[in-house]
Design a protein around this motif. Structure first.
Motif, short mmCIF file in Angstrom:
data_model
loop_
_atom_site.label_atom_id
_atom_site.label_comp_id
_atom_site.label_asym_id
_atom_site.label_seq_id
_atom_site.Cartn_x
_atom_site.Cartn_y
_atom_site.Cartn_z
N THR A 190 0.85 -1.20 -0.07
CA THR A 190 0.04 -0.11 -0.03
C THR A 190 0.92 1.41 -0.01
OG1 THR A 190 -1.80 -1.00 0.99
CG2 THR A 190 -1.79 1.40 1.32
N ALA A 191 2.00 1.21 0.85
CA ALA A 191 2.92 2.45 0.80
C ALA A 191 3.34 2.59 -0.52
CB ALA A 191 3.84 2.23 2.08
N LEU A 192 3.88 1.38 -1.13
CA LEU A 192 4.64 1.57 -2.41
C LEU A 192 3.78 2.13 -3.50
CD1 LEU A 192 7.24 1.17 -4.29
CD2 LEU A 192 6.20 -1.20 -4.75
N PHE A 193 2.25 1.73 -3.38
CA PHE A 193 1.63 2.36 -4.28
C PHE A 193 1.26 3.81 -4.26
CE2 PHE A 193 -2.56 3.61 -5.91
CZ PHE A 193 -2.57 2.88 -7.23
N LYS A 194 1.11 4.42 -3.19
CA LYS A 194 1.11 5.75 -2.60
C LYS A 194 2.19 6.49 -3.13
CE LYS A 194 -2.30 5.11 1.01
NZ LYS A 194 -2.62 5.24 2.39
N SER A 195 3.45 6.02 -2.88
CA SER A 195 4.79 6.61 -3.28
C SER A 195 5.26 6.54 -4.82
CB SER A 195 6.03 5.48 -2.77
OG SER A 195 6.09 5.76 -1.30
N LYS A 238 3.52 -1.37 -16.45
CA LYS A 238 2.75 -2.47 -16.49
C LYS A 238 2.08 -2.81 -15.06
CE LYS A 238 6.19 -6.12 -15.70
NZ LYS A 238 6.69 -7.17 -16.37
N HIS A 239 2.53 -1.94 -14.10
CA HIS A 239 1.93 -2.37 -12.86
C HIS A 239 1.17 -1.22 -12.09
CE1 HIS A 239 5.42 -5.49 -11.93
NE2 HIS A 239 4.64 -5.85 -12.77
N VAL A 244 -4.93 1.77 -12.96
CA VAL A 244 -4.85 0.85 -11.89
C VAL A 244 -5.27 1.30 -10.45
CG1 VAL A 244 -3.18 -0.77 -10.80
CG2 VAL A 244 -2.94 -0.26 -13.23
N THR A 245 -6.08 0.47 -9.81
CA THR A 245 -6.34 0.93 -8.25
C THR A 245 -5.63 0.45 -7.38
OG1 THR A 245 -7.90 -0.85 -8.05
CG2 THR A 245 -8.93 0.84 -9.30
N LEU A 246 -5.65 1.09 -6.06
CA LEU A 246 -4.68 0.59 -5.08
C LEU A 246 -4.89 -0.89 -4.83
CD1 LEU A 246 -3.03 1.05 -2.47
CD2 LEU A 246 -5.30 2.02 -1.34
N ASP A 247 -6.19 -1.31 -4.64
CA ASP A 247 -6.61 -2.68 -4.42
C ASP A 247 -6.08 -3.57 -5.32
OD1 ASP A 247 -7.99 -1.73 -1.98
OD2 ASP A 247 -9.86 -1.85 -2.88
N GLU A 248 -6.27 -3.20 -6.62
CA GLU A 248 -5.74 -4.18 -7.50
C GLU A 248 -4.09 -4.12 -7.56
OE1 GLU A 248 -8.81 -3.17 -11.20
OE2 GLU A 248 -6.98 -1.95 -11.06
N PHE A 249 -3.56 -3.21 -7.39
CA PHE A 249 -1.86 -3.42 -7.24
C PHE A 249 -1.42 -4.18 -5.95
CE2 PHE A 249 2.01 -1.89 -5.41
CZ PHE A 249 2.85 -2.17 -6.30
N VAL A 250 -2.23 -4.00 -4.83
CA VAL A 250 -1.87 -4.38 -3.62
C VAL A 250 -2.12 -6.02 -3.81
CG1 VAL A 250 -2.28 -4.85 -1.13
CG2 VAL A 250 -2.18 -2.49 -1.98
#
Length: 307
Positions: A190-195, A238-239, A244-250
């Motif tokens: 989650t933190a990585l997605f926000k970063s 690609k990620h 792409v949403t937070l939930d999908e990425f996590v």
């Protein structure tokens, strides 16, 4: 005519660990910084050599750069840092002492791995010259370096903004590589997605320089590439491309990380890098050691025990 607000950027690829190292300089004053240097390590012989680090020093000399900072984006788990070696080599050559800098949350990482590897506090406390805050600014000649806290891959991870360039470390890879793993202690998808979203809200033409590249890859690229623009990342990563949403990425990142083996130099790198590249203390016989965990099958736990 060169833009005086932009630095000279020298990307130097280290192929054995697929690491991008950088020298960034103010063209007006020749003040410069090194980011994510590599110390060569042969795991089969446990031998350290300094060819990659010496190449960085030679490049700086050829360009008359004065190295004022040796910057780390995080405590790497895939290569040994050359920070201390470069600092001491420059000092021996009569140069001013460059500061070795890293994000302030390195203290959390140091405590975690010092406990795991039985490293004494004296070998890592205050070993970095400067611990950096999110949003802090460092002067680089007439330019300025802004520090961005970019957690997720590791909790201490930072990036460095210089002009219209960001040196992102392992917080975001090239579009056809995607993103870094988050399964090390303190890692957080989650933190990585926000970063990554923090990076992707920067101006479209901003260059995002990566900490690694891994050619050849599925898109057929055979040469390493150092950067992509924000616009390219938002369209093609690609990620984490747009949509792409937070939930999908996590969900995807967590599932993917569960299948990954540990990096080849994991134990050596972490023990070395939380010391800022300072060699482990010598034993009474003059030897220096890394602790490497021994994995033993459960059914064999009684080996060597008399019954």
């Amino acid at each position: 005519m060169k833009d005086p607000t932009q630095p000279e950027v020298h990307p130097i690829f280290e192929p054995n660990t697929s690491t991008w190292q950088y020298i960034i300089a103010d063209p007006a004053t020749k003040d410069a910084a090194i980011i994510d240097s590599v110390l060569d390590f042969n795991i089969s012989t446990s031998t350290i050599t300094t060819t990659s680090a010496d190449n960085l020093i030679d490049l700086a000399k050829r360009n008359d750069y004065r190295i004022v900072y040796i910057l780390e984006t995080h405590a790497h788990a895939d290569h040994l840092t050359a920070s201390k070696y470069i600092q001491q080599t420059l000092l021996r050559g009569g140069n001013p002492k460059p500061q070795i800098c890293i994000g302030k949350r390195i203290e959390q990482v140091q405590r975690t791995f010092a406990t795991k590897y039985h490293i004494n506090e004296a070998e890592y406390v205050s070993i970095f010259d400067k611990l950096l805050e999110d949003g802090e600014h460092l002067p680089l000649g007439k330019l300025e370096i802004e520090v961005l806290h970019l957690p997720g891959h590791t909790p201490d991870h930072v990036g460095y903004v210089i002009g219209s360039n960001v040196f992102t470390g392992d917080s975001l890879f090239l579009p056809d590589v995607g993103s870094a793993r988050c399964d090390f202690p303190g890692g957080d998808a989650t933190a990585l997605f926000k970063s990554m979203m923090r990076l992707l809200t920067l101006p479209p033409d901003c260059r995002l320089y990566s900490g690694h590249d891994y050619p050849p890859n599925q898109d057929g690229r055979t040469e390493p590439r150092a950067f992509a623009t924000v616009a390219e990342q938002r369209e093609k990563n690609k990620h984490v491309h747009d949509g792409v949403t937070l939930d999908e990425f996590v969900q995807w990142r967590t599932q993917r990380d569960a299948t990954l083996g540990e990096p080849r130099l994991l134990h050596q790198a972490l023990q070395f890098n939380i010391r800022a590249g300072q060699l482990p203390s010598a034993s009474e016989h003059g030897h220096r050691f890394f602790h490497v965990p021994l994995k033993v099958p459960e059914e064999a736990w009684t080996w060597g025990i008399e019954t």
